[in-house]
Design an enzyme around this catalytic site. Structure first.
Site, PDB file in Angstrom:
ATOM      1  N   TYR A  67       0.866  -1.191   0.000  1.00 15.79           N
ATOM      2  CA  TYR A  67       0.000   0.000   0.000  1.00 15.79           C
ATOM      3  C   TYR A  67       0.894   1.230   0.000  1.00 15.79           C
ATOM      4  O   TYR A  67       1.904   1.265   0.700  1.00 15.79           O
ATOM      5  CB  TYR A  67      -0.895   0.009   1.240  1.00 15.79           C
ATOM      6  CG  TYR A  67      -1.731   1.270   1.387  1.00 15.79           C
ATOM      7  CD1 TYR A  67      -2.816   1.511   0.544  1.00 15.79           C
ATOM      8  CD2 TYR A  67      -1.439   2.215   2.365  1.00 15.79           C
ATOM      9  CE1 TYR A  67      -3.586   2.668   0.679  1.00 15.79           C
ATOM     10  CE2 TYR A  67      -2.204   3.376   2.502  1.00 15.79           C
ATOM     11  CZ  TYR A  67      -3.271   3.591   1.649  1.00 15.79           C
ATOM     12  OH  TYR A  67      -4.025   4.736   1.777  1.00 15.79           O
ATOM     13  N   ASP A 118       9.435   2.632  -0.702  1.00 14.81           N
ATOM     14  CA  ASP A 118       8.467   3.315   0.138  1.00 14.81           C
ATOM     15  C   ASP A 118       8.726   2.851   1.573  1.00 14.81           C
ATOM     16  O   ASP A 118       8.300   1.779   1.997  1.00 14.81           O
ATOM     17  CB  ASP A 118       7.043   2.975  -0.319  1.00 14.81           C
ATOM     18  CG  ASP A 118       5.993   3.663   0.540  1.00 14.81           C
ATOM     19  OD1 ASP A 118       6.380   4.355   1.500  1.00 14.81           O
ATOM     20  OD2 ASP A 118       4.798   3.500   0.248  1.00 14.81           O
ATOM     21  N   LYS A 126       5.178   8.456   8.827  1.00 15.33           N
ATOM     22  CA  LYS A 126       4.833   7.780  10.086  1.00 15.33           C
ATOM     23  C   LYS A 126       5.821   8.052  11.228  1.00 15.33           C
ATOM     24  O   LYS A 126       5.767   9.111  11.840  1.00 15.33           O
ATOM     25  CB  LYS A 126       4.653   6.288   9.829  1.00 15.33           C
ATOM     26  CG  LYS A 126       3.481   6.033   8.843  1.00 15.33           C
ATOM     27  CD  LYS A 126       2.882   4.684   8.986  1.00 15.33           C
ATOM     28  CE  LYS A 126       1.937   4.324   7.868  1.00 15.33           C
ATOM     29  NZ  LYS A 126       0.535   4.573   8.152  1.00 15.33           N
TER      30      LYS A 126
HETATM   31  C1  LIG Z   1       3.986   1.983   3.091  1.00  9.20           C
HETATM   32  C2  LIG Z   1       3.030   3.120   3.087  1.00  9.20           C
HETATM   33  N1  LIG Z   1       3.186   4.084   2.185  1.00  9.20           N
HETATM   34  C3  LIG Z   1       2.374   5.151   2.142  1.00  9.20           C
HETATM   35  C4  LIG Z   1       1.325   5.266   3.018  1.00  9.20           C
HETATM   36  C5  LIG Z   1       0.427   6.455   2.978  1.00  9.20           C
HETATM   37  O1  LIG Z   1       0.729   7.257   4.076  1.00  9.20           O
HETATM   38  P1  LIG Z   1      -0.346   8.313   4.629  1.00  9.20           P
HETATM   39  O2  LIG Z   1      -1.452   7.527   5.240  1.00  9.20           O
HETATM   40  O3  LIG Z   1       0.447   9.112   5.619  1.00  9.20           O
HETATM   41  O4  LIG Z   1      -0.782   9.102   3.456  1.00  9.20           O
HETATM   42  C6  LIG Z   1       1.121   4.281   3.980  1.00  9.20           C
HETATM   43  C7  LIG Z   1       0.002   4.383   4.943  1.00  9.20           C
HETATM   44  O5  LIG Z   1      -0.327   3.471   5.646  1.00  9.20           O
HETATM   45  C8  LIG Z   1       1.982   3.178   4.005  1.00  9.20           C
HETATM   46  O6  LIG Z   1       1.816   2.181   4.886  1.00  9.20           O
END
Ligand SMILES: Cc1ncc(COP(=O)(O)O)c(C=O)c1O
Length: 438
Positions: free
Chosen positions: A139, A236, A264
């Site tokens: 995700y 990511d 995060k």
């Molecule tokens: C690996 C990863 N990338 C991107 C995101 C998106 O982050 P945000 O919820 O701060 O937009 C998340 C959210 O859970 C994530 O787990």
């Protein structure tokens, strides 16, 4: 009915579903009013040991006194100006460039989705190509190019599985979905779409489906393949960054991507995310002659960047990581022992401070393997944990996080609750029993 559910009902009158993120709705009408250290409290005063940790930002503990003190100090003299720069953003950028192997330059935004969105835009600009490869189970946020194929039903594997109505069909068509840990499949897509792939984006550990560890040769293979084919490699690290090490998982695995996205745990719960990477790529943003647009009224907000500096400083000695990794090991070992003793087929997986108990036998190398997980037991078990005061989000495949504020007593109490919950499920014939997992 109590205060907690009354407030939730009230929220629903004005907010669709009562929540501001789809996954915050999980079957219980809870309103939370307080958080401190390893605990959270609902409006009825019920206390929970929190392993949800807001989907991962809380690494030091809720309302961490040192982080909050620094934020209050900044707040006394600075809110947001919206022109030029601040000392806070420069200081945090320097720390990120020092720690993250791929980071030569960094830009701040407010959410992980904004970071991955910008990473794709940058990749398209530097390659002059349009198509993307992502992996089933990963995700990366809510935008059209990536919001697909996370937790898919068995019938959707190998097909496009968009997660929302209203997504642009063209964006869906231009994203190809591959199997994690399967380099041949990636090579095949690249062969078939020769000269069209701008970027490969992945969570180096797909934590959005719990914890699937990457094979070293897979990550190394992606690096070689992308270099050879002129494709931008994006890690990511929105979950893995800071949580697994100050240098992200790339520091641990020794594979350096072109671009990294962070979020995060970077600021222990304050809204902050970042995109960083190769200087020649990153200079396409903002600089004179740069042609890739990057903007946000609240980007690099002084309160969030202050929280980021304070969080990174707490992580710098290495003691936090040592502590949360050790507690993670105790949790996984304890969970596996309980399941084995009760004869439940289960696999206590995880990495460092992240843990998850799958109700299946290993190995788990990709999302397809996880179709064997007994999702019904997974959710029932977690519901029981929540009812006993241990907050583990009762949704299939969701991971748990340990923060530095968790104590050995918290872990012991959690394991006791796990034993009780699983015993109740076994006695009610609600869980499959089978041979112990070796
Ligand atoms: C690996 C990863 N990338 C991107 C995101 C998106 O982050 P945000 O919820 O701060 O937009 C998340 C959210 O859970 C994530 O787990």
């Amino acid at each position: 009915m109590g205060k907690s559910s009354d407030s939730f009902e009230n929220a629903k009158r004005y907010i669709p579903g009562g929540v501001n993120t789809s996954l915050r709705s999980f079957g219980y009408p809870l309103t939370f009013t307080r958080a401190e250290g390893s605990k959270i409290w609902d409006a009825d005063g019920v206390e929970y040991i929190d392993y949800h940790c807001a989907f991962g930002p809380i690494i030091l503990g809720h309302c961490h006194p040192k982080v909050n003190k620094r934020v209050f100090e900044t707040l006394a003299s600075l809110d947001i100006i919206g022109a030029g720069t601040t000392e806070q953003e420069a200081k945090l950028a320097e720390k990120i460039c020092y720690n993250i192997p791929s980071a030569e330059k960094v830009l701040f935004c407010n959410s992980g989705a904004e970071a991955t969105y910008s990473a794709l835009r940058l990749a398209r600009a530097v390659t002059d190509r349009n198509e993307i490869i992502k992996f089933q189970g990963c995700y990366h946020g809510w935008h059209d190019s990536l919001l697909m194929n996370v937790i898919s039903g068995a019938s959707k594997i190998g097909k496009k599985d968009p997660l929302s109505a209203g997504m642009l069909q063209d964006a869906i068509d231009k994203t190809h979905v591959a199997t994690f840990n399967n380099l041949e499949e990636v090579e095949k897509i690249i062969r078939e779409r020769k000269g069209k792939i701008a970027a490969i984006i992945l969570e180096p550990i797909p934590h959005n489906i719990g914890c699937v560890l990457p094979k070293r040769e897979f990550l190394q293979g992606l690096r070689e393949l992308t270099e050879r084919e002129g494709i931008v490699l994006i890690f990511d690290e929105v979950i893995t960054g800071f949580r697994h090490s100050l240098g992200g998982y790339q520091k641990i695995c020794g594979v350096t991507p072109d671009i990294t996205t962070l979020g995060k745990a970077i600021a222990n719960g304050y809204p902050l995310a970042a995109i960083c990477g190769r200087e020649d790529f990153m200079n396409r943003f903002n600089t004179a002659g740069g042609d890739v647009f990057f903007a946000g009224t609240f980007n690099a907000h002084p309160l969030s960047t202050t929280a980021g500096i304070a969080t990174v400083e707490e992580l710098e000695s290495g003691e936090v990581h040592e502590r949360i990794f050790e507690l993670g090991n105790v949790m996984r070992k304890g969970m596996q022992e309980i399941c084995d003793q009760l004869g439940i087929t289960a696999y206590a997986a995880g990495f460092g401070s992240v843990f998850v108990t799958y109700f299946m036998s290993p190995p788990v190398e990709n999302y397809t393997d996880l179709l064997k997980n007994d999702g019904d037991t997974f959710v029932k078990y977690r519901r029981k944990m929540v009812e006993k005061g241990v907050f583990v989000l009762p949704m299939n495949l969701k991971r748990n996080h340990i923060a530095a504020s968790h104590t050995k007593q918290d872990i012991q109490r959690t394991l006791e609750c796990a034993r009780e919950s699983l015993t109740e499920l076994v006695n009610a014939n609600k869980v499959k029993v089978g041979p112990a997992v070796k």
